[in-house]
Design a protein around this motif. Structure first.
Motif, PDB file in Angstrom:
ATOM      1  N   TRP A 481       0.829  -1.201   0.000  1.00  0.00           N
ATOM      2  CA  TRP A 481       0.000   0.000   0.000  1.00  0.00           C
ATOM      3  C   TRP A 481       0.859   1.245   0.000  1.00  0.00           C
ATOM      4  N   VAL A 482       0.272   2.350  -0.387  1.00  0.00           N
ATOM      5  CA  VAL A 482       0.960   3.634  -0.396  1.00  0.00           C
ATOM      6  C   VAL A 482       0.054   4.665   0.268  1.00  0.00           C
ATOM      7  N   VAL A 483       0.681   5.723   0.770  1.00  0.00           N
ATOM      8  CA  VAL A 483      -0.035   6.832   1.392  1.00  0.00           C
ATOM      9  C   VAL A 483       0.287   8.102   0.616  1.00  0.00           C
ATOM     10  N   VAL A 522       5.254   6.858   1.469  1.00  0.00           N
ATOM     11  CA  VAL A 522       4.478   8.049   1.814  1.00  0.00           C
ATOM     12  C   VAL A 522       4.916   9.192   0.901  1.00  0.00           C
ATOM     13  N   LYS A 523       3.960   9.860   0.268  1.00  0.00           N
ATOM     14  CA  LYS A 523       4.277  10.968  -0.626  1.00  0.00           C
ATOM     15  C   LYS A 523       3.365  12.155  -0.312  1.00  0.00           C
ATOM     16  N   TRP A 524       3.930  13.350  -0.307  1.00  0.00           N
ATOM     17  CA  TRP A 524       3.151  14.586  -0.211  1.00  0.00           C
ATOM     18  C   TRP A 524       2.975  15.156  -1.614  1.00  0.00           C
ATOM     19  N   ALA A 538       2.816   7.174  -7.743  1.00  0.00           N
ATOM     20  CA  ALA A 538       2.982   6.520  -6.447  1.00  0.00           C
ATOM     21  C   ALA A 538       2.889   5.003  -6.595  1.00  0.00           C
ATOM     22  N   GLY A 539       1.970   4.545  -7.443  1.00  0.00           N
ATOM     23  CA  GLY A 539       1.853   3.111  -7.682  1.00  0.00           C
ATOM     24  C   GLY A 539       3.092   2.541  -8.337  1.00  0.00           C
ATOM     25  N   PRO A 550       0.302  -1.702  -5.570  1.00  0.00           N
ATOM     26  CA  PRO A 550      -0.429  -1.621  -4.307  1.00  0.00           C
ATOM     27  C   PRO A 550      -1.850  -2.168  -4.477  1.00  0.00           C
ATOM     28  N   ASN A 551      -2.358  -2.782  -3.399  1.00  0.00           N
ATOM     29  CA  ASN A 551      -3.785  -3.138  -3.429  1.00  0.00           C
ATOM     30  C   ASN A 551      -4.599  -2.200  -2.545  1.00  0.00           C
ATOM     31  N   LEU A 552      -3.944  -1.134  -2.054  1.00  0.00           N
ATOM     32  CA  LEU A 552      -4.649  -0.092  -1.310  1.00  0.00           C
ATOM     33  C   LEU A 552      -3.878   1.213  -1.430  1.00  0.00           C
ATOM     34  N   ILE A 553      -4.583   2.296  -1.727  1.00  0.00           N
ATOM     35  CA  ILE A 553      -4.007   3.640  -1.704  1.00  0.00           C
ATOM     36  C   ILE A 553      -4.768   4.432  -0.651  1.00  0.00           C
TER      37      ILE A 553
END
Length: 901
Positions: A481-483, A522-524, A538-539, A550-553
């Motif tokens: 996952w990514v944020v 984590v990205k701003w 991001a993916g 990712p399977n969740l963002i």
């Protein structure tokens, strides 16, 4: 006479959802009706299923309902058709014409006065002397609005009154006793009584279809809007008697006074110069103001000395330039500016000649400063979103307060003082107070959680439970996952982000979910940038880092990040097929464990809890596998043209009726029946069959033997259409798949005004409402058809509204207890909360899916999704086609998960 411009295509017209709600119904005589079922004749024809029996399950609870008993007239009612030429007049003008006809033109014909519904129907308590043909045409004269004595002659309207029928109210007596069919005679008789009870208040107060409003209790909420307390009333049939359902309502009214002041308040400005295009008023603001004002009536306070005050005029649109530069042609062929014309007319110059003009009538132009807004005008536009809380605060009342407010309104309703009620031989029993009726409180289903739960099964209490020491029944795994954070790093620092990630991970673990990577990327990002590209980048970084997508963002939104939210959901649901979870920065910063537990309820389409099979046998019978479908349609806001309606069908694919999938479509604006229902049902049925075979490993056949279709948003006037148009499409979908489930069709209604309150306040829940599970199917119900009211949720704020269930078709042979238990159980499997909800979960999901349908459009496209966007004529048709073409289907990855959680 005000200056005129060339004829235009006219102001946009708003239309709402069609047909009246099913509303309140009553019982026979005051007190409690006997337990035995009144005999319903075998020859009685019903639209829906005949009532098989009354429910017996649950504990008894005595309640009051907001209805009063009314008598049925004992003499013939005459029904007349009204034809007014021209035929396209507003209801308000129709009413003025008929009043003048009765009071001034032909009082000898209309004594005592007949009652009129503002459209086509008039009812009289005696025969009107219309001559041998029972038809007569009258000339009714009204002076044209905005003219002086010396100008155009008064306008003559042709009003034709024709007798069409005689109504014997005995049909109502027979109907409520179950001995007469629900036919057109009954419907017309009920309509006549409603026109009778609404006639008196409609002559004295502002009103809409079924409510009228008074200025005895008001609230100024800004933006040029006032709230007025109103009263709803509806005569409805019940089991053995007729009732009047009375409730409070809220009217949004234009703030009276100078039109300039109203405009400035709506735009949030203080200086009149802001209403001048030449001095900087943006065209988008002019259009926004035009949408707000269209349909408003204004009076003119700038007339020549000695001439009468002009009656109110209806605003169609705004000019594109100020009165000092907008010219028109006089009758002698010369041209003149609007400002110069009014200076000549009133012998004084305008104070603000550079401001806009309003166009009224047939192209007449009026400067803003000469217009006054009369009080008591209902605003039929969509409420500005920021004012929703103000309306809720004004309209939300606890049960005891609501019922007291209704009781206070009886003085205004004044049934005993209405000459119309008296002359039709009606009487309303308000003296004994609200109608006491019987209800039952159903036992909630037992809910089952997953392995590792300290308490694997629970029984909800007061419609609620908690997740403490409980694990999901089928938790999903977050592999990668990514944020992505759209709040500034100063406001949402790296430490806050770390705390947020830890809170979410801990929350997942507490409910049994596995998180493979506890340190995600984590990205701003800048919310003004290209959202889809930022998420795609991001993916790709996630792929480079973890060797997989990712399977969740998780996306952190700033305040007011609605546009970002729409772009995120379009990217996840339509473009890439990846689950997205949006969090508000202000809420997820330093959030407590309970917050993260609630977030986890919505993750990745797992199954949170299921009804324990032995507690809901009707759903879990292995010999009768059951699929439950929920369907809904949502329409554009009133006054909006060129926008489509969105449809959805949601259904379970598992044996436990807890895992749902959805399909959605777009169709003609404000069409209630679902065009694509056959293909939508076929898709869900196919996935149900596949899931049971491939995931649950059920032996063949895996097709459902029972199909229960819950339909939301349909008025009682459309029940027959559901049976004629939608039921055949469901059957056709089954035929395509070569399956033959037994079908049950149930309409779930929330647009009614029936309320209940315990007679003994000690038996109420903490909010003062009836307990969750309160069901009423006796006194307040249809005389012959299978229906009931179920208040399935615990109260929070205000007075709870029960859902109204009407069984239209039933091959499964449900009795009252089994249908009520089924509906109540389905209100407990809504994955987003640990509370029972007000309508069955698949219906709730269908509503959410419809609301999210706008996410199927490219957010960078050119289509206007503003609820106030308006086109007329061909423009609207072109725009509607553009919406249909641009609609993008759900990504295949998301079609198998509960993306709408």
């Amino acid at each position: 006479m005000p200056p005129r411009i060339a004829p235009d295509r006219g102001a946009p017209r708003g239309r709402g959802r069609g047909g009246p709600p099913r509303g309140a119904r009553g019982g026979a005589g005051r007190g409690v009706i006997p337990v035995g079922l009144p005999s319903i004749g075998a020859n009685i024809q019903t639209i829906g299923v005949k009532r098989p029996d009354y429910g017996k399950a649950g504990r008894a609870l005595a309640v009051y309902t907001n209805s009063y008993v009314t008598s049925i007239p004992d003499h013939i009612i005459r029904h007349y058709d009204i034809a007014i030429d021209p035929s396209n007049l507003a209801t308000r003008l129709n009413t003025i014409l008929i009043k003048k006809l009765q009071m001034e033109v032909a009082p000898d014909v209309f004594t005592p006065s007949a009652v009129y519904d503002g459209r086509k129907n008039m009812f009289a308590a005696r025969e009107l002397p219309l001559g041998p043909t029972n038809s007569r045409e009258f000339d009714v004269t009204l002076a044209p609005a905005g003219t002086t004595v010396s100008e155009r002659p008064p306008k003559i309207y042709k009003v034709k009154v024709t007798k069409v029928n005689e109504i014997n109210p005995e049909v109502l007596t027979q109907f409520v006793q179950g001995r007469y069919s629900h036919d057109n005679m009954v419907l017309t008789a009920i309509m006549s009584l409603n026109v009778v009870v609404r006639m008196h208040p409609s002559e004295n107060y502002p009103y809409n279809a079924r409510s009228f409003f008074t200025n005895k209790e008001t609230k100024d909420i800004g933006k040029g809007i006032e709230l007025w307390r109103g009263y709803f009333q509806s005569v409805r049939p019940g089991i053995g008697r007729m009732l009047i359902n009375v409730d409070i309502s809220t009217g949004m009214m234009y703030k009276p006074g100078p039109l300039i002041s109203l405009c400035l308040e709506f735009l949030g400005q203080t200086k009149p110069e802001m209403l001048s295009p030449a001095r900087g008023m943006p065209d988008r603001e002019r259009l926004r103001l035009q949408r707000f004002l269209s349909g408003l009536r204004v009076a003119i306070n700038y007339t020549p000395a000695g001439n009468r005050q002009s009656p109110p005029r209806v605003i169609k649109k705004l000019s594109t330039a100020g009165a000092d530069v907008t010219s028109f042609q006089l009758r002698d062929g010369t041209t003149q500016t609007v400002a110069r014309y009014f200076q000549t007319l009133g012998n004084r110059p305008l104070r603000f000649p550079h401001l806009l003009c309003v166009e009224v009538g047939r192209g007449a132009l009026l400067p803003l400063e000469v217009c006054i807004v009369p009080p008591g005008q209902i605003m039929k536009k969509q409420l500005p979103p920021e004012k929703t809380k103000d309306v809720l605060d004004f309209s939300t009342k606890k049960p005891q307060e609501r019922f007291q407010s209704i009781k206070n309104g009886l003085e205004i309703l004044a049934y005993g003082q209405s000459e119309y009620i008296r002359q039709f031989g009606m009487s309303v029993e308000t003296q004994p107070g609200f109608l006491p009726i019987s209800s039952r409180v159903l036992d909630p289903p037992t809910l089952k959680y997953g392995p590792g739960s300290r308490q694997p099964t629970i029984k909800p209490r007061d419609g609620a439970w908690n997740m403490i020491d409980k694990r999901f029944f089928d938790p999903k795994v977050i592999e990668r996952w990514v944020v992505v954070i759209y709040e500034g790093e100063r406001r949402f620092s790296q430490q806050v982000a770390k705390d947020m990630i830890k809170g979410l991970v801990d929350g997942c673990k507490s409910v049994g979910m596995i998180v493979r990577d506890e340190n995600p990327l984590v990205k701003w990002e800048n919310g003004q940038g290209r959202i889809a590209q930022q998420l795609r980048n991001a993916g790709m970084e996630c792929v480079a880092r973890t060797k997989g997508p990712p399977n969740l963002i998780v996306v952190v939104l700033p305040d007011g990040g609605n546009d970002i939210y729409t772009a995120v959901k379009h990217f996840g649901d339509v473009t890439m097929g990846v689950a997205t979870q949006c969090l508000k920065a202000a809420k997820c910063s330093r959030a407590k464990p309970q917050y993260w537990a609630n977030v986890c309820l919505k993750q990745l389409g797992g199954i949170n809890t299921i009804p324990e099979p032995t507690s809901v046998a009707v759903l879990s019978d292995p010999h009768n596998p059951t699929i439950v479908l929920g369907a809904d349609v949502i329409h554009p806001a009133p006054g909006t043209e060129g926008r489509p309606s969105f449809t959805s069908v949601v259904g379970n694919v598992d044996s436990d009726n807890a895992k749902y999938i959805a399909t959605t479509s777009v169709q003609t604006s404000r069409q209630e029946m679902i065009d694509d229902l056959q293909s939508m049902c076929k898709k869900i049925l196919s996935m149900y069959i596949g899931y049971r075979a491939s995931v649950e490993k059920k032996p063949k056949p895996t097709a459902p033997k029972r199909l229960i279709f819950f339909r939301d948003g349909v008025s009682e006037g459309q029940f027959q259409q559901v049976l004629d148009l939608e039921l055949p499409l469901i059957k056709a979908a089954c035929t395509e798949l070569n399956i033959k489930p037994k079908i049950t069709v149930v309409v779930v209604g929330k647009r009614h005004n029936v309320r209940f309150v315990p007679q003994d306040e000690r038996q109420a829940d903490r909010s003062g409402n009836c307990p969750a599970g309160t069901v009423v199917d006796r006194e307040v119900g249809h005389p012959t058809e299978f229906d009931f009211f179920l208040q399935s949720h615990g109260g929070l704020l205000g007075t709870s509204r029960p859902a109204h269930y009407s069984v239209l078709y039933d091959e499964n042979g449900f009795n009252a207890d089994s249908m009520q238990a089924l509906a109540f159980a389905l209100c407990h499997v809504y994955a987003r909360s640990t509370r029972s909800v007000s309508i069955p979960a698949p219906v709730y999901y269908a509503d959410i899916v419809c609301s999210r349908a706008k996410n199927h459009y490219d957010p960078s496209g050119t289509l206007d999704f503003s609820d106030t966007a308006t086109q007329t004529g061909d423009e609207a048709n072109i725009t509607l086609e553009a919406f249909k073409k641009a609609y993008q289907p759900l990504h295949a990855n998301m079609s198998k998960v509960m993306y709408f959680q």
